[in-house]
Design a protein around this motif. Structure first.
Motif, PDB file in Angstrom:
ATOM      1  N   ALA A 207       5.254  -5.572   0.651  1.00 13.60           N
ATOM      2  CA  ALA A 207       4.767  -5.966  -0.445  1.00 13.60           C
ATOM      3  C   ALA A 207       3.349  -6.271  -1.261  1.00 13.60           C
ATOM      4  O   ALA A 207       3.615  -5.142  -2.418  1.00 13.60           O
ATOM      5  N   PHE A 208       2.268  -5.912  -0.570  1.00 11.97           N
ATOM      6  CA  PHE A 208       0.888  -5.946  -1.368  1.00 11.97           C
ATOM      7  C   PHE A 208       0.810  -4.356  -1.905  1.00 11.97           C
ATOM      8  O   PHE A 208       0.156  -3.556  -2.157  1.00 11.97           O
ATOM      9  N   HIS A 210       2.360  -3.044  -3.624  1.00  7.77           N
ATOM     10  CA  HIS A 210       2.782  -2.112  -4.689  1.00  7.77           C
ATOM     11  C   HIS A 210       1.844  -2.658  -6.069  1.00  7.77           C
ATOM     12  O   HIS A 210       1.934  -3.588  -6.780  1.00  7.77           O
ATOM     13  N   GLY A 211       0.706  -4.283  -5.107  1.00  8.89           N
ATOM     14  CA  GLY A 211      -0.010  -4.497  -6.620  1.00  8.89           C
ATOM     15  C   GLY A 211      -0.813  -3.121  -6.926  1.00  8.89           C
ATOM     16  O   GLY A 211      -1.463  -2.910  -6.316  1.00  8.89           O
ATOM     17  N   TRP A 251      -0.870  -8.180  -6.243  1.00 11.42           N
ATOM     18  CA  TRP A 251       0.729  -8.924  -5.599  1.00 11.42           C
ATOM     19  C   TRP A 251       1.446 -10.049  -6.447  1.00 11.42           C
ATOM     20  O   TRP A 251       2.818  -9.254  -6.979  1.00 11.42           O
ATOM     21  N   LYS A 254       2.100  -8.674  -9.909  1.00 11.40           N
ATOM     22  CA  LYS A 254       2.436  -7.419 -10.177  1.00 11.40           C
ATOM     23  C   LYS A 254       3.794  -8.388 -10.010  1.00 11.40           C
ATOM     24  O   LYS A 254       4.535  -7.847 -11.222  1.00 11.40           O
ATOM     25  N   ASP A 290       5.577 -12.705   0.293  1.00  9.52           N
ATOM     26  CA  ASP A 290       6.638 -11.924  -0.275  1.00  9.52           C
ATOM     27  C   ASP A 290       8.278 -12.267   0.460  1.00  9.52           C
ATOM     28  O   ASP A 290       8.605 -11.566   0.169  1.00  9.52           O
TER      29      ASP A 290
END
Length: 606
Positions: A207-208, A210-211, A251, A254, A290
């Motif tokens: 998940a992170f 994507h930030g 994240w 986003k 996430d």
């Protein structure tokens, strides 16, 4: 030689291996007389020797054990399943660094998967290090992922930045990112059960990564994956990595943008909850980093949301919610059940008390602990570790809240007496391992609260304890047990301060429910068992009984005047919050636990 007739024991080994001198034996100087058990405090201090290998409790010299009459009462540790033995033999544990993981097929595959995910997401770009910049180091972190039954599901390798070398204002600014409160998760589960909705679980992979970053951040090349011929170069990050201080916020921003693009609205009272209302449907999404919980009354809308999220992120659809942040969730036709059975077993194993003798209540009634007493100090790190685990267990076990909160007041310099009280809690957990909460299907879905207080319970500073519990559809969703900030001059004032805490929680809860469901806010009833306190709440005039009370506690008067809440009297026998303010006797505790809404949950076969 006769024992005190008022003394009760569950069994000859009620104190988990304590040594009892035979009745016909003459008393020795080292052995405490039976009358030493006449008070709750002495019962805690004079218990017998602990299990010798317990990491929580190490009693090299127990004051209650006669040196010449010490027996080995260590219980049988039980048997292990053959599959567990194979796991122990074939699994060498989690590597501490890259050199330990190198050469092992499962870990090398996990590292290659992590690097592939980073490059597929266009997280970084190889470049020369500009003058005046300092690259941040990277570290491999390895984790064996297990399910609720402690079975290995996969080997995971995570590339983490050494964010502790970052400087504020240079390579990071804001770091705050909201996550859902667990009381919000319980509220959504209770609401879903009441309306017959199913709760789905989604997980965002990496998940992170994507930030998106706004700062210039450079990192070294990961160990074992350096580019040949370009070892002196570094990576410039365009997106966040795990370990960076701003990664959670990047994240969250986003994800917030993606949710708003999909026509979801962020709740004002809970920043990690999103809702989407249409003419005949409602979809609710709860976010914890996430992990996404999705529920609603339209399965097509839920499936559409899953498709939209898969188009933006690499997602794992875990199906119906069954395990979430240590909570074991069971969904059925009767409702939704939550418990932490396996987590409780892990705590007992950590404390070395997996095979201890159980007890029926978590704390001796009338127990009075002090910060300084005659007993010796114990390992503070181990004490705090167990207390931290117990506090997390209270997310489904409000019956433990007062005892755990009381013992957590002595984490600075814990002593043997404090440790013995914690052991009593663990023995109670052993005897009530399957307790949890069941949110039923159907019902009116009303919100109701109970507020109670113990007056001058702490003998050291004279402060009482506030107990608050709120029910949705007759099942608890949020509870509180904490020491009051100021000394009350009367039981009326103590109850008044407790009710103010309940009023603050009531205003937040009813607003959140209205925001999630789209319905109008309803008046919340708070039950108090002190008529004088109720009269003080309804009387807007300051007089001798209230002029000295801190101004912030008069907030409840405004809430009553605006009819946001309604205060009603309830008898002490039906006061559900009583169990959160003091240690109760065995029979009374059992009655109040049932009234609180904690019940036996059948363990899942799967």
């Amino acid at each position: 030689m006769a024992y005190d007739q008022n003394e009760e024991f569950d069994s000859p080994q009620d104190l988990n291996g304590s040594d009892h001198v035979p009745v016909n034996s003459p008393p020795s100087k080292e052995t405490s007389p039976p009358s030493a058990f006449s008070s709750p405090r002495s019962r805690v201090q004079k218990r017998g020797p602990m299990l010798p290998d317990s990491p929580l409790i190490r009693n090299e010299s127990d004051p209650a054990a006669a040196p010449e009459k010490t027996f080995d009462n260590t219980p049988i540790q039980g048997f292990k399943n053959l599959n567990e033995v194979y796991d122990l033999l074939l699994t060498e544990g989690e590597p501490m660094n890259f050199s330990e993981a190198a050469g092992k097929k499962e870990w090398e595959e996990a590292m290659r998967s992590e690097i592939a995910s980073i490059e597929r997401n266009n997280t970084w770009k190889l470049t020369n290090l500009p003058a005046g910049h300092r690259p941040i180091g990277l570290k491999w972190v390895f984790k064996i992922k297990r399910d609720s039954k402690d079975q290995i599901t996969r080997h995971k390798a995570r590339l983490v930045a050494k964010g502790y070398v970052q400087q504020h204002g240079v390579d990071y600014e804001e770091v705050f990112a909201p996550v859902a409160r667990l009381e919000t998760v319980r509220l959504v589960l209770a609401l879903s059960a009441q309306r017959g909705w199913t709760v789905h679980h989604l997980d965002v992979k990496t998940a992170f990564l994507h930030g998106e970053l706004n700062e210039e951040v450079f990192v070294k090349q990961p160990e074992g994956f350096e580019k040949k011929g370009h070892e002196e170069k570094v990576y410039k990050l365009t997106k966040a990595l795990y370990g960076l201080k701003q990664a959670p916020r990047a994240w969250n921003l986003k994800l917030d943008g993606v949710m708003k693009d999909n026509k979801f609205t962020r709740c004002k009272l809970e920043q990690a909850v999103y809702t989407k209302h249409s003419r005949n449907s409602i979809t609710i999404v709860v976010i914890y980093v996430d992990d996404l919980l999705v529920t609603g009354n339209n399965s097509e809308e839920i499936n559409q949301f899953k498709t939209q999220m898969r188009q933006r992120f690499e997602m794992s659809d875990l199906g119906l919610l069954s395990y979430y942040l240590g909570l074991e969730v069971s969904q059925g036709n009767q409702g939704i059940k939550i418990t932490q059975t396996n987590y409780a077993r892990k705590i007992l194993k950590l404390a070395g008390l997996a095979e201890c003798n159980p007890t029926k209540f978590p704390m001796e009634p009338g127990l009075r602990l002090t910060k300084e007493d005659d007993s010796r100090e114990v390992n503070a790190t181990e004490y705090r570790k167990i207390i931290g685990c117990l506090r997390y267990l209270t997310h489904t076990r409000p019956d433990l809240l007062y005892a755990v909160g009381y013992t957590s007041r002595y984490m600075q310099t814990p002593r043997v007496t404090h440790q013995q009280a914690v052991k009593h809690i663990l023995r109670y957990i052993k005897g009530s391992i399957n307790l949890g909460i069941c949110y039923p299907r159907g019902g009116e879905g009303t919100l109701m609260g109970y507020s109670d207080s113990s007056y001058s319970a702490d003998q050291e500073d004279g402060k009482g304890t506030t107990g608050v519990v709120f029910y949705f559809n007759n099942r608890p969703i949020t509870w509180l047990s904490q020491k009051q900030p100021t000394v009350a001059l009367s039981s009326c004032e103590a109850e008044f301060m407790a009710a103010t805490s309940a009023a603050c929680q009531a205003i937040w809860l009813k607003g959140l429910i209205a925001e999630i469901t789209g319905q109008e806010e309803a008046q919340v009833v708070i039950k108090v068992d002190n008529k004088s306190a109720i009269a003080l709440m309804k009387n807007p005039v300051f007089h001798g009984r209230s002029k000295h009370i801190n101004t912030r506690f008069h907030y409840i008067r405004e809430c009553v005047e605006k009819e946001q809440i309604k205060v009603e009297h309830v008898s002490g026998e039906e006061q559900c919050a009583d169990i959160l303010t003091k240690a109760l006797p065995k029979l009374r505790f059992a009655e109040m636990r049932k009234l609180l809404g904690v019940e036996e949950i059948e363990e899942s076969k799967t």
